[in-house]
Scaffold this active site. Sequence first.
Site, PDB file in Angstrom:
ATOM      1  N   TYR A 169       0.833  -1.199   0.000  1.00 14.40           N
ATOM      2  CA  TYR A 169       0.000   0.000   0.000  1.00 14.40           C
ATOM      3  C   TYR A 169       0.869   1.250   0.000  1.00 14.40           C
ATOM      4  O   TYR A 169       2.082   1.180   0.223  1.00 14.40           O
ATOM      5  CB  TYR A 169      -0.971  -0.011   1.183  1.00 14.40           C
ATOM      6  CG  TYR A 169      -0.344   0.284   2.528  1.00 14.40           C
ATOM      7  CD1 TYR A 169       0.484  -0.640   3.165  1.00 14.40           C
ATOM      8  CD2 TYR A 169      -0.572   1.503   3.170  1.00 14.40           C
ATOM      9  CE1 TYR A 169       1.053  -0.361   4.397  1.00 14.40           C
ATOM     10  CE2 TYR A 169      -0.004   1.784   4.406  1.00 14.40           C
ATOM     11  CZ  TYR A 169       0.800   0.854   5.015  1.00 14.40           C
ATOM     12  OH  TYR A 169       1.378   1.130   6.226  1.00 14.40           O
TER      13      TYR A 169
ATOM     14  N   ARG B  14       8.653   4.287  -4.142  1.00 15.56           N
ATOM     15  CA  ARG B  14       8.566   3.309  -3.049  1.00 15.56           C
ATOM     16  C   ARG B  14       7.522   2.241  -3.368  1.00 15.56           C
ATOM     17  O   ARG B  14       7.716   1.063  -3.078  1.00 15.56           O
ATOM     18  CB  ARG B  14       8.238   4.013  -1.729  1.00 15.56           C
ATOM     19  CG  ARG B  14       8.263   3.054  -0.540  1.00 15.56           C
ATOM     20  CD  ARG B  14       8.128   3.758   0.772  1.00 15.56           C
ATOM     21  NE  ARG B  14       6.827   4.394   0.923  1.00 15.56           N
ATOM     22  CZ  ARG B  14       6.469   5.122   1.977  1.00 15.56           C
ATOM     23  NH1 ARG B  14       7.338   5.313   2.964  1.00 15.56           N
ATOM     24  NH2 ARG B  14       5.281   5.666   2.054  1.00 15.56           N
TER      25      ARG B  14
ATOM     26  N   ARG C 100      -7.258 -20.896  -3.090  1.00 13.66           N
ATOM     27  CA  ARG C 100      -6.279 -20.746  -2.015  1.00 13.66           C
ATOM     28  C   ARG C 100      -5.265 -21.888  -1.981  1.00 13.66           C
ATOM     29  O   ARG C 100      -5.608 -23.045  -1.742  1.00 13.66           O
ATOM     30  CB  ARG C 100      -6.979 -20.669  -0.654  1.00 13.66           C
ATOM     31  CG  ARG C 100      -5.995 -20.311   0.465  1.00 13.66           C
ATOM     32  CD  ARG C 100      -6.597 -20.413   1.849  1.00 13.66           C
ATOM     33  NE  ARG C 100      -5.626 -20.023   2.868  1.00 13.66           N
ATOM     34  CZ  ARG C 100      -4.611 -20.786   3.292  1.00 13.66           C
ATOM     35  NH1 ARG C 100      -4.441 -21.985   2.793  1.00 13.66           N
ATOM     36  NH2 ARG C 100      -3.765 -20.338   4.215  1.00 13.66           N
TER      37      ARG C 100
ATOM     38  N   HIS D 299      -0.646 -22.015  -1.244  1.00 14.91           N
ATOM     39  CA  HIS D 299       0.507 -21.132  -1.031  1.00 14.91           C
ATOM     40  C   HIS D 299       1.176 -20.733  -2.343  1.00 14.91           C
ATOM     41  O   HIS D 299       1.716 -19.645  -2.466  1.00 14.91           O
ATOM     42  CB  HIS D 299       1.522 -21.793  -0.089  1.00 14.91           C
ATOM     43  CG  HIS D 299       1.137 -21.643   1.351  1.00 14.91           C
ATOM     44  ND1 HIS D 299      -0.075 -22.074   1.841  1.00 14.91           N
ATOM     45  CD2 HIS D 299       1.792 -21.095   2.405  1.00 14.91           C
ATOM     46  CE1 HIS D 299      -0.158 -21.796   3.136  1.00 14.91           C
ATOM     47  NE2 HIS D 299       0.970 -21.193   3.504  1.00 14.91           N
TER      48      HIS D 299
ATOM     49  N   LYS E 287       6.477  -1.882   2.129  1.00 15.00           N
ATOM     50  CA  LYS E 287       5.236  -1.302   2.684  1.00 15.00           C
ATOM     51  C   LYS E 287       4.099  -2.303   2.463  1.00 15.00           C
ATOM     52  O   LYS E 287       3.232  -2.129   1.611  1.00 15.00           O
ATOM     53  CB  LYS E 287       4.954   0.073   2.060  1.00 15.00           C
ATOM     54  CG  LYS E 287       4.044   0.924   2.932  1.00 15.00           C
ATOM     55  CD  LYS E 287       4.112   2.387   2.572  1.00 15.00           C
ATOM     56  CE  LYS E 287       3.024   3.221   3.218  1.00 15.00           C
ATOM     57  NZ  LYS E 287       3.059   3.291   4.679  1.00 15.00           N
TER      58      LYS E 287
ATOM     59  N   GLU F 230      12.140   2.064  14.608  1.00 16.19           N
ATOM     60  CA  GLU F 230      11.140   3.044  14.155  1.00 16.19           C
ATOM     61  C   GLU F 230       9.895   2.802  14.985  1.00 16.19           C
ATOM     62  O   GLU F 230       9.937   2.052  15.966  1.00 16.19           O
ATOM     63  CB  GLU F 230      10.862   2.871  12.659  1.00 16.19           C
ATOM     64  CG  GLU F 230      10.285   1.504  12.318  1.00 16.19           C
ATOM     65  CD  GLU F 230       9.840   1.374  10.863  1.00 16.19           C
ATOM     66  OE1 GLU F 230       9.559   2.387  10.205  1.00 16.19           O
ATOM     67  OE2 GLU F 230       9.737   0.213  10.402  1.00 16.19           O
TER      68      GLU F 230
ATOM     69  N   LEU G 205      10.877   0.992   7.586  1.00 16.54           N
ATOM     70  CA  LEU G 205      10.312   1.466   6.331  1.00 16.54           C
ATOM     71  C   LEU G 205      11.001   2.796   6.025  1.00 16.54           C
ATOM     72  O   LEU G 205      11.104   3.661   6.905  1.00 16.54           O
ATOM     73  CB  LEU G 205       8.803   1.699   6.466  1.00 16.54           C
ATOM     74  CG  LEU G 205       8.185   2.182   5.155  1.00 16.54           C
ATOM     75  CD1 LEU G 205       8.015   1.027   4.182  1.00 16.54           C
ATOM     76  CD2 LEU G 205       6.851   2.859   5.391  1.00 16.54           C
TER      77      LEU G 205
END
Length: 284
Positions: free
Chosen positions: A32, A51, A100, A102, A147, A179, A203
């Site tokens: 995101y 980014r 579904r 992996h 992110k 952070e 990040l």
Amino acid sequence: MEIAYFNGKYIPKDEVKISPDDRGFLFAEGIYEVVRWYEGFFYDMNGHLARMKRSLKETLIAWPEEDSFPVIARELIRVNHLESSQALIYLEVTRGAAKRTHAFPSPPASPTVYAYARDFIPENEGKESGIGIMLKDDIRWGRCDIKSVALLPNTLCFQEATGKGFFECAFVKNGIITECTHSNIFFVIRGVLFTHPESSDILSGITRKNIIRVARKAGIPVKEEAVAAKKLGRVQEIFITNTSGEVTPVIKIDSQIIGEGIPGPVTRIIRERFNDEICSLKHS
Ligand code: PLP
């Protein structure tokens, strides 16, 4: 009516339908971005775009139209009539929907791309008086540079912090302050600004990067070096940074008062210079 972007279309937000088989939902396989709109411009859209592309690359999620992010963001501002407001754009891209298992879908599924704009009233809490944060062991995974939407450790620790009356929670990994749950952290030690170097432990905040630039321009020496939790006694000032909060002074960590217990002069200069930059961008 709130209009969102969903897989190539601008539609009412309540008409967005995301499959229960979406790998973002099932595996948190998504990334995101959050970009801030200041009544007429996006702050460092290029930084956010770069980014985002890096996060996609590192998670092996292909979004062929990734360069359209700035256009989507601008269109969301327009269709939601936010031009003269402060706003935030949220964009999420997941690996898409597939049975579904992996293993990645083969052939690849189309990524799910969802974005919205919302008006944003900046929080002034603690901006002048400073805030308290708590320290906690960094329980996150080893790729905090991505992110990723897999934010459970961040939300758990943030919830604990606010429940205890703190504004944020800073993570400690091997004795080092890395952070916070959704912000980067800076320390002033004898006039020098310290922050954790870019690595897989943090990040790389867009605000962090710009604050380093603004500080250097203001003649404040900056060292991208980590600070150990046990060295907090030597620290005169602390502040945290992120897109929505910009620069927030920290005056207390757990029960330890930082410096004089009030926001210090270096933090003040940096806040002023950052605000000056925003004002000059508004008038350019
Ligand atoms: N660190 C983490 C873990 C974050 O989630 C964020 C923002 O959400 C930041 C740092 C600050 O990044 P930015 O300045 O780009 O908002």
